[in-house]
Design a protein around this motif. Structure first.
Motif, PDB file in Angstrom:
ATOM      1  N   VAL A  66       2.509  -3.115   6.477  1.00 26.62           N
ATOM      2  CA  VAL A  66       2.418  -2.951   7.928  1.00 26.62           C
ATOM      3  C   VAL A  66       1.143  -3.599   8.429  1.00 26.62           C
ATOM      4  O   VAL A  66       0.050  -3.324   7.920  1.00 26.62           O
ATOM      5  N   ALA A  67       1.264  -4.451   9.418  1.00 23.47           N
ATOM      6  CA  ALA A  67       0.097  -5.060  10.049  1.00 23.47           C
ATOM      7  C   ALA A  67      -0.370  -4.175  11.197  1.00 23.47           C
ATOM      8  O   ALA A  67       0.443  -3.470  11.811  1.00 23.47           O
ATOM      9  N   VAL A  69       4.590   2.472  14.682  1.00 23.34           N
ATOM     10  CA  VAL A  69       3.713   3.604  14.957  1.00 23.34           C
ATOM     11  C   VAL A  69       2.512   3.605  14.020  1.00 23.34           C
ATOM     12  O   VAL A  69       1.369   3.792  14.450  1.00 23.34           O
ATOM     13  N   THR A  70       2.770   3.366  12.737  1.00 24.61           N
ATOM     14  CA  THR A  70       1.664   3.322  11.774  1.00 24.61           C
ATOM     15  C   THR A  70       0.715   2.187  12.106  1.00 24.61           C
ATOM     16  O   THR A  70      -0.506   2.330  12.031  1.00 24.61           O
ATOM     17  N   GLY A  71       1.263   1.040  12.482  1.00 28.36           N
ATOM     18  CA  GLY A  71       0.427  -0.089  12.866  1.00 28.36           C
ATOM     19  C   GLY A  71      -0.413   0.212  14.095  1.00 28.36           C
ATOM     20  O   GLY A  71      -1.551  -0.255  14.216  1.00 28.36           O
ATOM     21  N   PHE A  72       0.136   1.019  15.017  1.00 26.89           N
ATOM     22  CA  PHE A  72      -0.616   1.417  16.206  1.00 26.89           C
ATOM     23  C   PHE A  72      -1.807   2.287  15.803  1.00 26.89           C
ATOM     24  O   PHE A  72      -2.912   2.133  16.334  1.00 26.89           O
ATOM     25  N   ALA A  73      -1.578   3.197  14.857  1.00 31.25           N
ATOM     26  CA  ALA A  73      -2.664   4.051  14.371  1.00 31.25           C
ATOM     27  C   ALA A  73      -3.731   3.221  13.673  1.00 31.25           C
ATOM     28  O   ALA A  73      -4.929   3.482  13.817  1.00 31.25           O
ATOM     29  N   ARG A 120      -7.137   3.044  15.411  1.00 31.15           N
ATOM     30  CA  ARG A 120      -7.929   3.989  14.608  1.00 31.15           C
ATOM     31  C   ARG A 120      -7.945   5.386  15.220  1.00 31.15           C
ATOM     32  O   ARG A 120      -8.978   6.037  15.314  1.00 31.15           O
ATOM     33  N   ARG A 121      -6.782   5.819  15.633  1.00 34.73           N
ATOM     34  CA  ARG A 121      -6.649   7.182  16.146  1.00 34.73           C
ATOM     35  C   ARG A 121      -5.245   7.694  15.842  1.00 34.73           C
ATOM     36  O   ARG A 121      -4.311   6.913  15.584  1.00 34.73           O
ATOM     37  N   ALA A 122      -5.117   9.013  15.854  1.00 33.73           N
ATOM     38  CA  ALA A 122      -3.844   9.641  15.523  1.00 33.73           C
ATOM     39  C   ALA A 122      -2.791   9.373  16.591  1.00 33.73           C
ATOM     40  O   ALA A 122      -3.097   9.290  17.784  1.00 33.73           O
TER      41      ALA A 122
END
Length: 205
Positions: free
Chosen positions: A45-46, A51-55, A59-61
């Motif tokens: 994932v880049a 969703v994981t990439g957005f986190a 750098r936030r939940a």
């Protein structure tokens, strides 16, 4: 241990741990457990992707985005769809280490209380992970030549002692071949260095 701790504090059907590679610019799945674990393994994932990439990028939940955004191009089982997910970055100071993502087929959404509990666990995990990575990096640097990336003289001595011990255990002899390249560190271009490194790698093999 991280996934085990998470499983004790919040419910999930799938839990995935991603480790970020700064040089490659994306995060790989280091561990996936639970439902559809095989589908997640091998995924990368880049930052900014799903969703994981957005986190990772922010750098936030994240706990109120559709889990389907994280499942594009994944061959998931047809029996149950994910209804909710939460993703938290793994960070140590300014260093991005990866992300933890949990997915649920039953929860309508992961609450802010869930996220706060996860933040406590991921904070501790990030400290431990950063220490482990620094230790591994120090060990690697101690045994690797900075110019070529190949094992250095210290690595040779360590391997030699290992082979001596093996020979003593098995009673079988072993041979050592050494090759010294004159003026190797005077290579002036990257192509020269890559060619010489490739040559050394073939000889070592």
């Amino acid at each position: 241990m991280l996934v085990d701790k998470v499983g004790h504090i919040i419910p999930f059907d799938t839990c995935v741990v991603y480790l970020y590679d700064e040089l490659k610019g994306f995060a790989n799945v280091a561990l996936a457990v639970g439902l559809n674990a095989d589908a997640f393994r091998g995924r990368c994932v880049a930052p900014g992707e799903g969703v994981t990439g957005f986190a990772l990028a922010n750098r936030r939940a994240v706990n109120r985005l559709q889990p389907s955004l994280d499942c594009v191009n994944l061959k998931l089982g047809d029996e149950r769809d994910y209804r909710s997910m939460a993703s938290l970055p793994l960070c140590k100071d300014d260093l991005l280490l990866g992300a933890l993502s949990v997915y649920s087929t039953t929860l309508k959404e992961y609450s802010d209380d869930h996220v706060r509990l996860l933040e406590t666990v991921t904070r501790l995990a990030s400290d431990a992970l950063a220490n482990a990575m620094n230790h591994a990096r120090a060990e690697s640097n101690a045994l690797t030549d900075s110019l070529t990336g190949l094992p250095n003289a210290r690595s040779l001595h360590v391997r030699f002692e290992e082979e001596v011990a093996r020979s003593q255990r098995t009673g079988k002899p072993f041979q050592v071949i050494m090759l010294d390249l004159d003026h190797f560190k005077l290579s002036t271009t990257r192509s020269d260095t890559r060619s010489a490194t490739a040559c050394c790698a073939r000889l070592r093999a």
